[in-house]
Write an enzyme that holds these catalytic residues in place. Sequence first.
Site, mmCIF file in Angstrom:
data_model
loop_
_atom_site.group_PDB
_atom_site.id
_atom_site.type_symbol
_atom_site.label_atom_id
_atom_site.label_comp_id
_atom_site.label_asym_id
_atom_site.label_seq_id
_atom_site.Cartn_x
_atom_site.Cartn_y
_atom_site.Cartn_z
ATOM 1 N N THR A 114 -2.702 -5.061 -18.361
ATOM 2 C CA THR A 114 -1.875 -4.870 -19.573
ATOM 3 C C THR A 114 -0.386 -4.818 -19.246
ATOM 4 O O THR A 114 0.458 -4.974 -20.129
ATOM 5 C CB THR A 114 -2.249 -3.552 -20.266
ATOM 6 O OG1 THR A 114 -1.904 -2.462 -19.384
ATOM 7 C CG2 THR A 114 -3.732 -3.495 -20.600
ATOM 8 N N ASP A 209 5.509 -2.834 -2.365
ATOM 9 C CA ASP A 209 4.830 -3.417 -1.200
ATOM 10 C C ASP A 209 5.833 -3.790 -0.116
ATOM 11 O O ASP A 209 5.566 -3.628 1.076
ATOM 12 C CB ASP A 209 4.035 -4.658 -1.611
ATOM 13 C CG ASP A 209 2.734 -4.292 -2.311
ATOM 14 O OD1 ASP A 209 2.316 -3.118 -2.208
ATOM 15 O OD2 ASP A 209 2.143 -5.168 -2.963
#
Length: 215
Positions: A114, A209
Amino acid sequence: MEDFYNMENVTIFTHPLIQHKISLMRDKNTGTNEFRKLAEEVATLEGFEALSDLPLEDVEIETPIEKCTTKMIAGRKLAIVPILRAGLGMVPGLLTLVPSAKVGHIGMYRDEVTHEPVEYYCKLPSPIEERTIVVTDPMLATGGSACDAIAQIKRHGGVHIKFMCIIAAPVGLKRLHETHPDVQIYVGHLDRELNKDAYICPGLGDAGDRIFGTK
Ligand code: PRP
Ligand code: URA
């Protein structure tokens, strides 16, 4: 298309040092170590401007030559609130400027389907009302995480709020500016758009990341 460059509460940096360091961060060959260092450095450079309205007070100091009245940061103290995880990468850069700042944390991740933010943690310095609060997150994409984090800080009583990011997408900047018009927003670079996965283009990929070396 909004004229973000002329909005009172929005600063989009053009400083060559900031642009240069952001270009290095974008490069997919830039490794974790260097990426982390660059995120800190950009935060310091942006922070220099973002904190230019910290109030000063007169203090008495004795130099080796004579007594004098001089200026120090007064009253309202600073709280830095990174949005976890990636916002953490900007904290050392701001602590370089104000080592005594308190640091709160708001944990948010984006649902992969979403793209809506999900909050999982909140711990803020108390009392928060009197502090200047700088919320950090390198990426302002849809704007959902920043809007929700700032709403949470306001529910805790935060009033004087600034938001600092490294890269923003126009849609996220518009949403944040409209949802929280009282918040001063600082953007290292305004990028073109979001892709279908709500990643910023050209962007720098997944900031969390790249800062923490995960994937
Ligand atoms: C990234 C980024 C922002 C958010 C921006 O976090 O650090 O918090 O996405 O996207 P938005 O403007 O569309 O909300 P992510 O959810 O990847 O979590 P992480 O920092 O833990 O990697
Ligand atoms: N979060 C990121 O880390 N990068 C993006 O481009 C969008 C959201």
